[in-house]
Design a protein around this motif. Structure first.
Motif, PDB file in Angstrom:
ATOM      1  N   LEU A  45     -23.001 -93.361 -38.200  1.00 10.74           N
ATOM      2  CA  LEU A  45     -24.343 -94.032 -38.422  1.00 10.74           C
ATOM      3  C   LEU A  45     -24.386 -95.061 -37.221  1.00 10.74           C
ATOM      4  N   LEU A  46     -23.433 -96.089 -36.809  1.00  7.80           N
ATOM      5  CA  LEU A  46     -23.704 -96.776 -35.655  1.00  7.80           C
ATOM      6  C   LEU A  46     -23.499 -96.082 -34.379  1.00  7.80           C
ATOM      7  N   SER A  47     -22.931 -94.831 -34.424  1.00  7.97           N
ATOM      8  CA  SER A  47     -22.816 -94.115 -33.173  1.00  7.97           C
ATOM      9  C   SER A  47     -24.247 -93.655 -32.804  1.00  7.97           C
ATOM     10  N   LEU A  48     -24.973 -92.999 -33.798  1.00  5.79           N
ATOM     11  CA  LEU A  48     -26.361 -92.638 -33.727  1.00  5.79           C
ATOM     12  C   LEU A  48     -27.243 -93.490 -33.641  1.00  5.79           C
ATOM     13  N   LEU A  49     -26.886 -94.973 -34.016  1.00  9.75           N
ATOM     14  CA  LEU A  49     -27.864 -95.912 -33.832  1.00  9.75           C
ATOM     15  C   LEU A  49     -27.792 -96.495 -32.327  1.00  9.75           C
ATOM     16  N   ASP A  50     -26.737 -96.670 -32.003  1.00  8.22           N
ATOM     17  CA  ASP A  50     -26.563 -96.889 -30.652  1.00  8.22           C
ATOM     18  C   ASP A  50     -26.773 -96.071 -29.533  1.00  8.22           C
ATOM     19  N   VAL A 174     -18.486 -95.314 -26.578  1.00  8.57           N
ATOM     20  CA  VAL A 174     -18.577 -94.168 -25.611  1.00  8.57           C
ATOM     21  C   VAL A 174     -19.848 -93.124 -25.953  1.00  8.57           C
ATOM     22  N   VAL A 175     -19.965 -92.655 -27.192  1.00 10.30           N
ATOM     23  CA  VAL A 175     -20.884 -91.809 -27.360  1.00 10.30           C
ATOM     24  C   VAL A 175     -22.402 -92.315 -27.103  1.00 10.30           C
ATOM     25  N   ALA A 176     -22.612 -93.709 -27.264  1.00 11.37           N
ATOM     26  CA  ALA A 176     -23.791 -94.242 -26.802  1.00 11.37           C
ATOM     27  C   ALA A 176     -23.995 -94.037 -25.161  1.00 11.37           C
ATOM     28  N   LYS A 177     -22.925 -94.166 -24.622  1.00  8.87           N
ATOM     29  CA  LYS A 177     -22.996 -94.157 -23.047  1.00  8.87           C
ATOM     30  C   LYS A 177     -23.067 -92.556 -22.500  1.00  8.87           C
ATOM     31  N   ILE A 178     -22.554 -91.725 -23.241  1.00 11.20           N
ATOM     32  CA  ILE A 178     -22.833 -90.412 -23.001  1.00 11.20           C
ATOM     33  C   ILE A 178     -24.634 -90.144 -23.328  1.00 11.20           C
ATOM     34  N   THR A 179     -25.170 -90.348 -24.274  1.00 11.72           N
ATOM     35  CA  THR A 179     -26.280 -90.333 -24.739  1.00 11.72           C
ATOM     36  C   THR A 179     -27.278 -90.943 -23.671  1.00 11.72           C
TER      37      THR A 179
END
Length: 283
Positions: A45-50, A174-179
């Motif tokens: 959830l927080l990975s999608l949010l960020d 890291v997931v947010a940086k990729i997006t």
């Protein structure tokens, strides 16, 4: 005769009992316990949010220069319009400090709604091609950069126990940086060349809609964050174990247990005697 001096305490043993280096078995046990609890759901959830926040922030920041260049007959140059709009995050942070009483999640939700309305207004040419209206919309969107980033970081920092907090925070970031690196790439892919006038009207509208949808998804996801994460609650140090581990606890190589203090919950956790040999995995 003078009384005999009291024997000196053994600090190494007491300090070793209070604080120990984390072994591989302990870390593995913590991760196994986390997969059987709420941690995977909250991490996703927080990975999608960020990711939604990073996509909107980086993508819109890369778009503003082109929108300023498209305005005809403005009193100020595009560079000055960009400078004026750049003070928006600082102003918004000063205002958000006075509104922190509404809660971190509600503040992030309101900020996302302001950004969504501004993106929706930018779909109209009567707003996008007039300098004053464009500057107002961009100022409102930029004013949400600071509050959204601060609220998300507070939620990520207070959503996980201490033994998993750094790893979970890093994974979501890291997931947010990729997006976030995807949206500026789309800007260059949707234009025919490097100039702002090379934007196709259909591609420009589609890109603004993508930014709008990412902001709306962020606003919906922020309401799904459980509890009062990010609002200064007391933090847990460990994941509550589901069942006792059957592995042998072995102190890691180079442990600083004799010099490092304990966590707040260390006195409540069982302490095993350090073993200098390799663990017997067949036991």
């Amino acid at each position: 005769p003078a009384p005999a001096p009291a024997p000196a305490p053994a600090p190494a043993r007491s300090l070793q009992r209070r604080g120990r280096g984390r072994s591989f078995v302990e870390v593995a046990d913590a991760m196994k316990t986390a997969t059987n609890s709420w941690v995977p759901f909250l991490l996703i959830l927080l990975s999608l949010l960020d990711s939604c926040r990073a996509f909107m922030v980086s993508g819109s920041s890369y778009l503003w220069k082109d929108l300023f260049m498209m305005v005809d007959g403005q009193l100020l140059s595009p560079a000055w319009l960009n400078v004026i709009s750049s003070i928006a995050p600082i102003v918004a942070l000063l205002i958000s400090v006075q509104l922190i009483w509404v809660g971190v999640r509600h503040l992030a939700f309101l900020s996302a709604m302001f950004a969504s309305l501004s993106f929706a207004a930018l779909l109209s040419e009567s707003v996008r091609l007039v300098a004053g209206r464009l500057l107002l919309c961009i100022f409102l969107v930029k004013s949400t950069y600071g509050p959204l980033g601060t609220c998300v970081n507070l939620i990520k920092a207070e959503s996980f126990p201490t033994e998993l907090r750094a790893s979970a925070f890093a994974v979501a970031s890291v997931v947010a940086k990729i997006t976030g690196s995807l949206s500026p790439t789309l800007v260059e892919a949707l234009k025919t060349n490097e100039t702002a006038q090379s934007w196709n009207l259909r591609n420009l509208h589609g890109y603004i809609v993508a930014l709008l949808m990412s902001t709306v998804i962020f606003a919906l996801l922020i309401l799904l964050v459980p509890g009062q994460n990010g609002e200064g609650k007391s933090l847990r140090d460990y994941v509550k174990p589901v069942k006792p581990s059957m592995g042998t606890r072995v102190a890691s190589y180079g442990t600083l247990s004799a010099w490092v203090g304990s966590d707040s919950d260390s006195d409540h956790r069982p302490v095993m005697k350090s073993v200098r040999t390799m663990p017997n995995l067949c036991a």
